[in-house]
Design an enzyme around this catalytic site. Structure first.
Site, PDB file in Angstrom:
ATOM      1  N   GLU A   1       4.768  -4.989   6.855  1.00 53.29           N
ATOM      2  CA  GLU A   1       4.334  -4.013   7.727  1.00 53.29           C
ATOM      3  C   GLU A   1       4.947  -3.587   9.172  1.00 53.29           C
ATOM      4  O   GLU A   1       4.855  -2.474   9.685  1.00 53.29           O
ATOM      5  CB  GLU A   1       2.912  -4.216   7.786  1.00 53.29           C
ATOM      6  CG  GLU A   1       2.115  -3.862   6.532  1.00 53.29           C
ATOM      7  CD  GLU A   1       1.933  -5.195   5.651  1.00 53.29           C
ATOM      8  OE1 GLU A   1       2.890  -6.232   6.072  1.00 53.29           O
ATOM      9  OE2 GLU A   1       1.020  -5.425   4.856  1.00 53.29           O
TER      10      GLU A   1
ATOM     11  N   GLY B   1       0.529  -4.780   0.823  1.00 55.23           N
ATOM     12  CA  GLY B   1      -0.862  -4.960  -0.013  1.00 55.23           C
ATOM     13  C   GLY B   1      -0.541  -5.777  -1.164  1.00 55.23           C
ATOM     14  O   GLY B   1      -1.418  -6.136  -1.794  1.00 55.23           O
TER      15      GLY B   1
ATOM     16  N   GLU C   1      -0.790  -9.116  -0.455  1.00 55.64           N
ATOM     17  CA  GLU C   1      -2.247  -9.292   0.079  1.00 55.64           C
ATOM     18  C   GLU C   1      -3.131  -9.422  -1.375  1.00 55.64           C
ATOM     19  O   GLU C   1      -4.070 -10.099  -1.431  1.00 55.64           O
ATOM     20  CB  GLU C   1      -2.777  -8.341   0.897  1.00 55.64           C
ATOM     21  CG  GLU C   1      -2.022  -8.449   2.264  1.00 55.64           C
ATOM     22  CD  GLU C   1      -2.302  -7.439   3.086  1.00 55.64           C
ATOM     23  OE1 GLU C   1      -1.704  -6.117   2.870  1.00 55.64           O
ATOM     24  OE2 GLU C   1      -2.794  -7.451   4.469  1.00 55.64           O
TER      25      GLU C   1
ATOM     26  N   ALA D   1       0.873  -1.227  -0.141  1.00 56.30           N
ATOM     27  CA  ALA D   1       0.071  -0.064  -0.057  1.00 56.30           C
ATOM     28  C   ALA D   1       0.703   1.140  -0.227  1.00 56.30           C
ATOM     29  O   ALA D   1       2.190   1.170   0.427  1.00 56.30           O
ATOM     30  CB  ALA D   1      -0.884   0.012   1.217  1.00 56.30           C
TER      31      ALA D   1
HETATM   32  N1  CAA Z   1       4.639   3.007  -0.668  1.00 51.92           N
HETATM   33  C1  CAA Z   1       5.055   4.295  -1.364  1.00 51.92           C
HETATM   34  N2  CAA Z   1       5.961   4.531  -2.030  1.00 51.92           N
HETATM   35  C2  CAA Z   1       6.820   3.234  -2.121  1.00 51.92           C
HETATM   36  C3  CAA Z   1       6.468   1.978  -1.697  1.00 51.92           C
HETATM   37  C4  CAA Z   1       5.241   1.820  -0.819  1.00 51.92           C
HETATM   38  N3  CAA Z   1       4.905   0.812  -0.336  1.00 51.92           N
HETATM   39  N4  CAA Z   1       7.640   1.178  -2.020  1.00 51.92           N
HETATM   40  C5  CAA Z   1       8.225   1.702  -2.717  1.00 51.92           C
HETATM   41  N5  CAA Z   1       8.190   3.122  -2.952  1.00 51.92           N
HETATM   42  C6  CAA Z   1       8.748   3.985  -3.429  1.00 51.92           C
HETATM   43  C7  CAA Z   1      10.030   4.607  -2.747  1.00 51.92           C
HETATM   44  O1  CAA Z   1       9.708   5.510  -1.823  1.00 51.92           O
HETATM   45  C8  CAA Z   1      10.769   5.141  -4.050  1.00 51.92           C
HETATM   46  O2  CAA Z   1      10.295   6.353  -4.401  1.00 51.92           O
HETATM   47  P1  CAA Z   1      11.380   7.587  -4.389  1.00 51.92           P
HETATM   48  O3  CAA Z   1      12.282   7.237  -5.726  1.00 51.92           O
HETATM   49  O4  CAA Z   1      10.262   8.609  -4.976  1.00 51.92           O
HETATM   50  O5  CAA Z   1      12.080   7.672  -3.317  1.00 51.92           O
HETATM   51  C9  CAA Z   1      10.454   4.081  -5.104  1.00 51.92           C
HETATM   52  O6  CAA Z   1       9.279   3.540  -4.888  1.00 51.92           O
HETATM   53  C10 CAA Z   1      11.495   3.197  -5.312  1.00 51.92           C
HETATM   54  O7  CAA Z   1      11.616   2.470  -4.152  1.00 51.92           O
HETATM   55  P2  CAA Z   1      13.128   2.217  -3.463  1.00 51.92           P
HETATM   56  O8  CAA Z   1      13.951   3.381  -3.893  1.00 51.92           O
HETATM   57  O9  CAA Z   1      13.116   1.972  -2.092  1.00 51.92           O
HETATM   58  O10 CAA Z   1      13.564   0.899  -4.117  1.00 51.92           O
HETATM   59  P3  CAA Z   1      14.651  -0.301  -3.694  1.00 51.92           P
HETATM   60  O11 CAA Z   1      14.891  -1.209  -4.838  1.00 51.92           O
HETATM   61  O12 CAA Z   1      15.755   0.372  -3.113  1.00 51.92           O
HETATM   62  O13 CAA Z   1      13.648  -1.015  -2.580  1.00 51.92           O
HETATM   63  C11 CAA Z   1      11.914  -2.244  -1.687  1.00 51.92           C
HETATM   64  C12 CAA Z   1      12.781  -1.743  -3.046  1.00 51.92           C
HETATM   65  C13 CAA Z   1      12.531  -3.187  -0.832  1.00 51.92           C
HETATM   66  C14 CAA Z   1      10.394  -2.738  -2.316  1.00 51.92           C
HETATM   67  C15 CAA Z   1      11.415  -0.911  -0.939  1.00 51.92           C
HETATM   68  O14 CAA Z   1      10.835   0.073  -1.776  1.00 51.92           O
HETATM   69  C16 CAA Z   1      10.495  -1.047   0.151  1.00 51.92           C
HETATM   70  O15 CAA Z   1      10.895  -1.612   1.331  1.00 51.92           O
HETATM   71  N6  CAA Z   1       9.173  -0.748  -0.010  1.00 51.92           N
HETATM   72  C17 CAA Z   1       8.110  -0.880   1.204  1.00 51.92           C
HETATM   73  C18 CAA Z   1       7.634  -2.059   1.288  1.00 51.92           C
HETATM   74  C19 CAA Z   1       6.678  -1.938   2.386  1.00 51.92           C
HETATM   75  O16 CAA Z   1       7.081  -1.877   3.544  1.00 51.92           O
HETATM   76  N7  CAA Z   1       5.563  -2.533   1.911  1.00 51.92           N
HETATM   77  C20 CAA Z   1       4.149  -2.355   2.817  1.00 51.92           C
HETATM   78  C21 CAA Z   1       3.527  -1.032   2.635  1.00 51.92           C
HETATM   79  S1  CAA Z   1       2.266  -0.983   4.078  1.00 51.92           S
HETATM   80  C22 CAA Z   1       1.074  -2.118   3.510  1.00 51.92           C
HETATM   81  O17 CAA Z   1       1.045  -2.580   2.473  1.00 51.92           O
HETATM   82  C23 CAA Z   1      -0.267  -2.046   4.512  1.00 51.92           C
HETATM   83  C24 CAA Z   1      -1.107  -3.282   4.215  1.00 51.92           C
HETATM   84  O18 CAA Z   1      -1.299  -4.008   4.787  1.00 51.92           O
HETATM   85  C25 CAA Z   1      -1.841  -3.069   2.899  1.00 51.92           C
END
Ligand code: CAA
Length: 257
Positions: free
Chosen positions: A131, A108, A111, A65
């Protein structure tokens, strides 16, 4: 509605929905959710669509998400908006949905894949519920669906540590049905979808409904439900055609009747 964050392509009874927010690794914001659900609902109403594929990019099916969209919200706002409740509509889609997953399927994203009917994964797929590291827990069914699918121990570990599961572990755990080479993922998904779309649509939908019922009910009620649907199938022309074609040693031609 013109879609901005997904691409849709219809080919021989198959709708492919490609999440298309590459800069954000297909993070699921509300607009993206709305577009996916609208595309699914439209396809479900279309009698010519026999199967749907949801996919992302090579790097990310969806990285979760959208954290940036929700991080400032308060509890009353989240509650008032009933955040994520729109995703429940996916369980009402009767047409089979295949998730074709390459790269990250996190939070998400994992999910969403779990809400599809089955998951085909490329060698690069990584599933996770990270998360916990954001100070939250899964909110689109992760604690429930993941647990039912891979069991308590693995689901608990994933939800409590945020550890990612690679494609092979996911296949072993029953989370994905098959693994393919990354370059073959979409072709495999299309071939699988095509196969499903050759069968009788109402029978396919009943089979999907019956398998899904197993998550909602006791074994004896589930078996009774299955048997009633099985009996009902004998009122369809497609059952007559399917069985006759076997006896007459020819290909069946189903008319969804
Ligand atoms: N939400 C918003 N933006 C996100 C995102 C997310 N879940 N995941 C990645 N992005 C964005 C980053 O902020 C980044 O944007 P900018 O270039 O503007 O900084 C862009 O996508 C590229 O991401 P990274 O630079 O982080 O890429 P990476 O290759 O270094 O890492 C990754 C990849 C490991 C997937 C890392 O992006 C990450 O950890 N993302 C978040 C994963 C996460 O925590 N997901 C759970 C979200 S909460 C949720 O989903 C709740 C639920 O139950 C529904």
């Amino acid at each position: 509605m013109a879609f901005e964050l997904i691409l849709t392509e219809t080919n021989e009874n198959i709708l492919q929905i490609t999440l298309n927010r590459p800069k954000a690794l297909n993070a699921l914001n509300r607009q993206l959710a709305e577009e996916i659900i609208l595309a699914l609902r439209d396809a479900d109403k279309d009698p010519t669509i026999g199967c749907i594929i949801i996919t992302g990019s090579e790097k990310a099916f969806a990285a979760g998400a959208d954290i940036k969209e929700m991080h400032e919200h308060t509890f009353p706002e989240m509650y008032d908006l009933d955040w994520f409740s729109e995703w429940d509509q996916i369980s009402q889609i009767r047409t089979p949905i295949i998730a074709a997953v390459s790269g990250y399927a996190l939070g998400g994203g994992c999910e969403l894949a779990l809400m599809c009917d089955f998951i085909l994964a490329s060698e690069t797929a990584k599933f996770g519920q990270p998360e916990i590291s954001l100070g939250i827990m899964p909110g689109i069914g992760g604690t429930q669906r993941l647990t039912r699918i891979i069991g308590k121990s693995k689901a608990m570990e994933m939800c409590l540590t945020g550890r990612f599961m690679d494609a092979h572990e996911a296949e072993k755990a029953g989370l994905v049905s098959r693994i393919t080479a990354p370059e073959n993922l979409l072709e495999e998904a299309k071939q699988t979808a095509k196969k499903i779309a050759t069968f009788s649509k109402p029978i396919v939908q009943m089979a999907k409904e019956s398998v899904n019922r197993s998550y909602e009910t006791s074994l004896s009620e589930g078996v009774r439900f299955e048997r009633r649907l099985f009996h009902a199938m004998f009122s369809t022309a497609d059952q007559k055609e399917g069985m006759s074609s076997f006896i007459e040693k020819r290909e069946a031609i189903f008319n969804d009747k």
